[in-house]
Design an enzyme around this catalytic site. Structure first.
Site, PDB file in Angstrom:
ATOM      1  N   ASP A  33       0.621  -7.380  10.483  1.00 49.80           N
ATOM      2  CA  ASP A  33       0.555  -5.945  10.781  1.00 49.80           C
ATOM      3  C   ASP A  33      -0.701  -5.707  11.630  1.00 49.80           C
ATOM      4  OD1 ASP A  33       1.551  -3.046   9.391  1.00 49.80           O
ATOM      5  OD2 ASP A  33      -0.525  -3.092  10.126  1.00 49.80           O
ATOM      6  N   HIS A  41      -2.494  -1.647   2.605  1.00 51.64           N
ATOM      7  CA  HIS A  41      -3.769  -0.913   2.501  1.00 51.64           C
ATOM      8  C   HIS A  41      -4.112  -0.543   1.059  1.00 51.64           C
ATOM      9  CE1 HIS A  41      -4.105  -0.761   6.777  1.00 51.64           C
ATOM     10  NE2 HIS A  41      -3.074   0.042   6.943  1.00 51.64           N
ATOM     11  N   ASP A  71       3.746  -3.002  14.097  1.00 55.21           N
ATOM     12  CA  ASP A  71       2.919  -2.046  14.831  1.00 55.21           C
ATOM     13  C   ASP A  71       1.965  -2.733  15.814  1.00 55.21           C
ATOM     14  OD1 ASP A  71       1.596  -2.985  12.593  1.00 55.21           O
ATOM     15  OD2 ASP A  71       1.323  -1.003  11.685  1.00 55.21           O
TER      16      ASP A  71
HETATM   17  C1  9RB Z   1      -7.686   9.207   8.356  1.00 51.26           C
HETATM   18  C2  9RB Z   1      -7.285   8.695   9.583  1.00 51.26           C
HETATM   19  C3  9RB Z   1      -4.342   6.595   9.476  1.00 51.26           C
HETATM   20  C4  9RB Z   1      -4.324   5.863  10.656  1.00 51.26           C
HETATM   21  C5  9RB Z   1      -3.439   4.779  10.780  1.00 51.26           C
HETATM   22  C6  9RB Z   1      -2.607   4.435   9.758  1.00 51.26           C
HETATM   23  C7  9RB Z   1      -1.714   3.267   9.887  1.00 51.26           C
HETATM   24  C8  9RB Z   1      -1.347   2.543   8.862  1.00 51.26           C
HETATM   25  C9  9RB Z   1      -0.542   1.353   8.995  1.00 51.26           C
HETATM   26  C10 9RB Z   1      -2.637   5.172   8.601  1.00 51.26           C
HETATM   27  C11 9RB Z   1      -3.505   6.253   8.463  1.00 51.26           C
HETATM   28  C12 9RB Z   1      -8.147   9.202  10.506  1.00 51.26           C
HETATM   29  C13 9RB Z   1      -7.112   8.932   7.017  1.00 51.26           C
HETATM   30  C14 9RB Z   1      -8.109   8.894  11.974  1.00 51.26           C
HETATM   31  O1  9RB Z   1       0.379   1.192   9.712  1.00 51.26           O
HETATM   32  N1  9RB Z   1      -0.882   0.313   8.293  1.00 51.26           N
HETATM   33  O2  9RB Z   1      -0.254  -0.874   8.404  1.00 51.26           O
HETATM   34  N2  9RB Z   1      -5.213   7.667   9.256  1.00 51.26           N
HETATM   35  N3  9RB Z   1      -6.303   7.798   9.871  1.00 51.26           N
HETATM   36  N4  9RB Z   1      -8.997  10.016   9.906  1.00 51.26           N
HETATM   37  N5  9RB Z   1      -8.740  10.029   8.611  1.00 51.26           N
HETATM   38  C15 9RB Z   1      -9.479  10.796   7.628  1.00 51.26           C
HETATM   39 ZN    ZN Z   2      -0.084  -1.143  10.268  1.00 48.47          ZN
END
Ligand code: 9RB
Ligand code: ZN
Length: 375
Positions: free
Chosen positions: A180, A143, A268
């Site tokens: 992923d 990311h 995941d």
């Molecule tokens: C944020 C939100 C996340 C949701 C999923 C991941 C997974 C990452 C991964 C990371 C952060 C929401 C920042 C909902 O495994 N990548 O390969 N955060 N999600 N709202 N907000 C403000």
């Molecule tokens: Zn992921």
């Protein structure tokens, strides 16, 4: 087969704080919890299963060396690097960029070691000292864009390794296959206008980040056509993922003719993940791995390196990882203790709406060619 393997104790020391996904908040009822969803214990448990299974003795272990600032700056902006270094010196650490990706003091050192692990593996694979390999690195990377970290990612490990392969080792074309479950938006961002790095992301549509990973995101300028997004509906399992490989990923790689394949290997998309809703089993990951090994053998003397991304089931990730590493070593698949509950939920049957999503991505193949890069 000689399979390289990277793990470092400090990968297990990444401090994700006392929140679960968001920081804990006594005013909204978000209680502090010892295990953040991205707590590194899941990856440490993966490593420990590799150790106790006896496989570790058969792997060629590769020592992670921290990526240098020069390595990181091939991909990231000086401002991003400087901010991470500065926050990492604070007593309580900082955040990779989105407010939900905390790191503790010294988080920079761990992130540099994570990127460095990917570099070291690529170095050995390209030199032919190992046939293939798995870098079980942490924190993840896909990311992270040029300018910021997000989604638990600080630096884009796979991209830093790809840039190293191109700039230092002199490879012409690198392909990144990202399985992923989340969109590999950072990797896409970094190579969006560059036709020498083909990025293919297979993900649950609109799982994370919000609003990215559409099929229409295809690259720009000279890089047009070299970003491929394959969004899948929730519930996709082994059958859908294998169909994606056969119908889309392998044909795209054949067109592109990479000198090296990097797999951004998250677990995941597994049946038991708390952060997504796909149904891939350890047997599915083994079969996906076999497909990737076969196409690498066909196209680039087998040069392939797997780099860990996400995966949040402390129960199941170790077995998915074990299945992949057994495949890298040329070992037959062995069912694991979760087989009874993961293999009986229908993910082995391709559903019509999954097939439709895969068919819809087929036109993306037309614009990929290794010719336009090397002449
Ligand atoms: C944020 C939100 C996340 C949701 C999923 C991941 C997974 C990452 C991964 C990371 C952060 C929401 C920042 C909902 O495994 N990548 O390969 N955060 N999600 N709202 N907000 C403000
Ligand atoms: Zn992921």
């Amino acid at each position: 087969m000689t399979t390289g393997y990277v793990w470092n104790t400090r990968y297990g020391w990444a401090d994700t704080g006392s929140g679960s996904l968001f920081p804990s908040d006594a005013t909204t009822g978000l209680q502090p919890i010892g295990h953040h969803l991205a707590h590194p214990d899941t990856k440490r448990r993966f490593h420990e299963l590799i150790a106790v299974s006896g496989l570790l003795d058969r792997l060629h272990t590769i020592r992670a060396v921290a990526a240098t600032e020069e390595d990181i700056l091939r991909v990231h902006t000086p401002q991003h690097l400087a901010r991470i270094m500065e926050e990492s010196r604070q007593p309580k650490g900082g955040d990779a960029g989105d407010g939900t990706s905390p790191f503790g003091r010294g988080g920079y050192e761990i992130a540099a070691l994570s990127a460095g692990g990917a570099i070291q593996l690529v170095d050995q694979v390209v030199a032919g000292r190992v046939d293939n390999g798995y870098a079980l690195v942490n924190p993840p990377g896909h990311h992270a864009t040029r300018a910021t970290g997000m989604g638990f990612c600080v630096f884009n490990n796979v991209s830093i390794a790809a840039a190293y392969a191109k700039d230092v080792l002199g490879l012409e074309r690198v392909a990144v296959v990202d399985w992923d479950v989340h969109h590999g938006n950072g990797t896409q961002d970094i190579w969006y206008s560059d036709p020498t790095v083909l990025t293919i992301s297979i993900h649950q549509h609109l799982c994370f980040p919000p609003g990215s990973g559409y099929r229409e995101e295809r690259g720009t300028g000279a890089g047009e056509g070299y970003s491929i997004n394959i969004p899948l509906p929730p519930g996709s399992g082994d059958a859908a993922y294998l169909q994606v490989m056969d119908q889309l990923v392998i044909p795209a790689l054949r067109e592109f003719r990479p000198d090296l394949i990097l797999v951004a290997s998250g677990f995941d998309a597994s049946m038991m993940d708390p952060l997504a809703r796909q149904m891939v089993t350890s047997a599915g990951f083994a079969r996906l791995t076999r497909r990737m090994l076969d196409i690498a053998a066909d196209l680039c003397d087998g040069r392939i390196a797997f780099v860990q991304e996400g995966g949040y089931s402390p129960h199941y990730v170790p077995f998915c990882g074990l299945a992949v590493i057994r495949e890298l070593l040329g070992e037959p698949f062995e069912p694991d203790p979760y087989t009874p509950i993961v293999s009986t939920q229908g993910g082995d049957v391709l559903l019509d709406h999954e097939a439709a999503a895969i068919d819809a991505a087929e036109p993306l193949l037309g614009a990929v060619s290794g010719e336009s890069v090397s002449g």
